[in-house]
Design a protein around this motif. Structure first.
Motif, PDB file in Angstrom:
ATOM      1  N   GLY A 183      39.736  43.049  38.527  1.00  0.00           N
ATOM      2  CA  GLY A 183      40.495  43.033  39.778  1.00  0.00           C
ATOM      3  C   GLY A 183      39.673  42.531  40.946  1.00  0.00           C
ATOM      4  O   GLY A 183      40.194  42.350  42.053  1.00  0.00           O
ATOM      5  N   LYS A 184      38.386  42.295  40.710  1.00  0.00           N
ATOM      6  CA  LYS A 184      37.476  41.894  41.792  1.00  0.00           C
ATOM      7  C   LYS A 184      37.424  40.383  41.988  1.00  0.00           C
ATOM      8  O   LYS A 184      36.777  39.894  42.925  1.00  0.00           O
ATOM      9  N   GLN A 185      38.081  39.646  41.103  1.00  0.00           N
ATOM     10  CA  GLN A 185      38.093  38.193  41.248  1.00  0.00           C
ATOM     11  C   GLN A 185      38.872  37.801  42.507  1.00  0.00           C
ATOM     12  O   GLN A 185      39.936  38.357  42.774  1.00  0.00           O
ATOM     13  N   TYR A 186      38.309  36.874  43.271  1.00  0.00           N
ATOM     14  CA  TYR A 186      38.993  36.428  44.483  1.00  0.00           C
ATOM     15  C   TYR A 186      40.224  35.615  44.109  1.00  0.00           C
ATOM     16  O   TYR A 186      40.270  34.942  43.068  1.00  0.00           O
ATOM     17  N   MET A 187      41.217  35.671  44.972  1.00  0.00           N
ATOM     18  CA  MET A 187      42.472  34.961  44.723  1.00  0.00           C
ATOM     19  C   MET A 187      42.861  34.160  45.958  1.00  0.00           C
ATOM     20  O   MET A 187      43.560  34.655  46.842  1.00  0.00           O
ATOM     21  N   PRO A 188      42.381  32.927  46.037  1.00  0.00           N
ATOM     22  CA  PRO A 188      42.784  32.073  47.162  1.00  0.00           C
ATOM     23  C   PRO A 188      44.301  31.941  47.164  1.00  0.00           C
ATOM     24  O   PRO A 188      44.903  31.696  46.131  1.00  0.00           O
ATOM     25  N   TRP A 189      44.924  32.070  48.333  1.00  0.00           N
ATOM     26  CA  TRP A 189      46.379  32.112  48.406  1.00  0.00           C
ATOM     27  C   TRP A 189      46.868  31.422  49.672  1.00  0.00           C
ATOM     28  O   TRP A 189      46.118  31.200  50.611  1.00  0.00           O
ATOM     29  N   ILE A 190      48.169  31.117  49.674  1.00  0.00           N
ATOM     30  CA  ILE A 190      48.796  30.533  50.862  1.00  0.00           C
ATOM     31  C   ILE A 190      50.301  30.802  50.804  1.00  0.00           C
ATOM     32  O   ILE A 190      50.903  30.795  49.721  1.00  0.00           O
ATOM     33  N   HIS A 191      50.893  31.088  51.948  1.00  0.00           N
ATOM     34  CA  HIS A 191      52.351  31.302  52.056  1.00  0.00           C
ATOM     35  C   HIS A 191      53.062  29.966  51.831  1.00  0.00           C
ATOM     36  O   HIS A 191      52.597  28.916  52.258  1.00  0.00           O
ATOM     37  N   ILE A 192      54.208  30.008  51.159  1.00  0.00           N
ATOM     38  CA  ILE A 192      54.983  28.796  50.890  1.00  0.00           C
ATOM     39  C   ILE A 192      55.289  28.023  52.174  1.00  0.00           C
ATOM     40  O   ILE A 192      55.255  26.788  52.191  1.00  0.00           O
ATOM     41  N   LYS A 193      55.557  28.735  53.264  1.00  0.00           N
ATOM     42  CA  LYS A 193      55.865  28.041  54.519  1.00  0.00           C
ATOM     43  C   LYS A 193      54.637  27.322  55.067  1.00  0.00           C
ATOM     44  O   LYS A 193      54.754  26.225  55.637  1.00  0.00           O
ATOM     45  N   ASP A 194      53.464  27.913  54.895  1.00  0.00           N
ATOM     46  CA  ASP A 194      52.238  27.288  55.398  1.00  0.00           C
ATOM     47  C   ASP A 194      51.847  26.056  54.585  1.00  0.00           C
ATOM     48  O   ASP A 194      51.383  25.067  55.141  1.00  0.00           O
ATOM     49  N   ILE A 195      52.025  26.095  53.271  1.00  0.00           N
ATOM     50  CA  ILE A 195      51.679  24.911  52.476  1.00  0.00           C
ATOM     51  C   ILE A 195      52.612  23.752  52.836  1.00  0.00           C
ATOM     52  O   ILE A 195      52.177  22.604  52.958  1.00  0.00           O
ATOM     53  N   CYS A 196      53.882  24.045  53.050  1.00  0.00           N
ATOM     54  CA  CYS A 196      54.819  22.989  53.462  1.00  0.00           C
ATOM     55  C   CYS A 196      54.454  22.461  54.849  1.00  0.00           C
ATOM     56  O   CYS A 196      54.547  21.252  55.105  1.00  0.00           O
ATOM     57  N   SER A 197      54.016  23.349  55.725  1.00  0.00           N
ATOM     58  CA  SER A 197      53.607  22.928  57.070  1.00  0.00           C
ATOM     59  C   SER A 197      52.366  22.049  57.021  1.00  0.00           C
ATOM     60  O   SER A 197      52.221  21.122  57.825  1.00  0.00           O
TER      61      SER A 197
END
Length: 301
Positions: free
Chosen positions: A193-207
């Motif tokens: 569970g300690k692995q980092y998970m780069p993420w982004i909101h769907i609205k931000d990726i479209c922006s």
């Protein structure tokens, strides 16, 4: 007249949401395997065919086509498909532009944050860092190399490579897969569970795609990742908290995931942080930089 933007990967989540965002300012066309609407044009990688009418008066291409990385086990055949769906599709477009003597204002391609390698480290990767040496890194290297060919062949004034993190949306992807177990009260982190998970909101990726399209100074590679760094455990716990569900199950053991997913399990069990500073320094602002705000937006509907 509106400029024409051709989008590949018509069936994907980002393509659908992005088209809605752009349709006010641009004429949108799609390349798709099966035409269903007037603004769709067929192509077939297996036999190298493409409807050239899609390229009439075109100004920009946003290349989002690519088989789902986490959909199936990585057999040798699947690995070839993952690469071909990204690289051969770009090459088919390139050859069509050459044939029709078209030069684009921009070629904007999806890419992957896994460029830096599927590993868990203390390092925060920036666009100045080199690639990793595993399979997903190889996919992204070849993907971006195919995109760079558009500039090298003088077929696009600029090439933008959007190194995308895990896109969070209630409609598809990681969040949708996690929801049933967490809603049932049996969700749990993966491995340590300690692995980092780069993420982004769907609205931000479209922006980010819209921002790259409308700003001609945007060129080269950019990490499309939220400025807030989280782990797999952080995401799991925060989802349970937002949904008001208990989280008492033990972590899913690494060996179980390896048995089920094979080599693909590495993408679930490992992960590093990546910096979004470069895209922010261009003037882009994240609407959803915080995980709690993001999950409340996506899950409280």
């Amino acid at each position: 007249m509106k400029e024409v933007v051709l989008i590949t990967g018509a069936g994907g989540l980002v393509a659908k949401e992005l088209a809605k965002k752009l349709e006010k300012d641009y004429t949108i066309r799609f390349l798709t395997r099966k035409k269903k609407h007037e603004n769709e044009f067929e192509w077939d990688l297996s036999n190298g065919t493409i409807d050239e009418n899609a390229f009439e008066n075109i100004s920009h291409i946003i290349h989002l086509a690519g088989a789902n990385i986490s959909e199936k086990r990585w057999t040798d055949e699947r690995k070839k498909e993952l690469i071909s769906s990204r690289v051969d599709s770009a090459n088919l477009i390139l050859k069509t532009l050459q044939k029709k003597n078209i030069k684009l204002k921009s070629f904007i391609t999806a890419s992957g944050i896994n460029y830096y390698g599927t590993k868990t480290t203390d390092k925060i990767f920036t666009e100045k860092d080199g690639p990793g040496n595993d399979f997903l890194s190889e996919v992204v290297i070849l993907w971006e190399r195919a995109a760079d060919d558009f500039k090298e062949q003088n077929l696009a004034e600029r090439v933008v490579k959007i190194r995308t993190a895990v896109v969070l949306s209630e409609k598809d992807g990681a969040l949708k897969k996690m929801l049933p177990t967490i809603k049932s009260g049996i969700g749990s982190p993966l491995g340590s569970g300690k692995q980092y998970m780069p993420w982004i909101h769907i609205k931000d990726i479209c922006s980010i795609y819209e921002f790259a399209l409308k700003n001609s100074e945007i060129d080269g590679a950019y990490n499309a990742v939220s400025p807030q760094h989280i782990t797999n455990e952080d995401l799991t716990k925060k989802m349970a908290e937002v949904l008001g569900k208990p989280l008492f199950m033990p972590n899913v053991p690494s060996f179980v995931l390896k048995l089920i997913f094979g080599e693909l399990s590495d993408a679930l069990l490992e992960g590093s942080r990546a910096s979004s500073q470069k895209i922010q320094e261009t003037g882009f602002h994240f609407e959803f930089p915080d995980l709690t705000i993001t999950l409340k937006d996506l899950l409280k509907k």
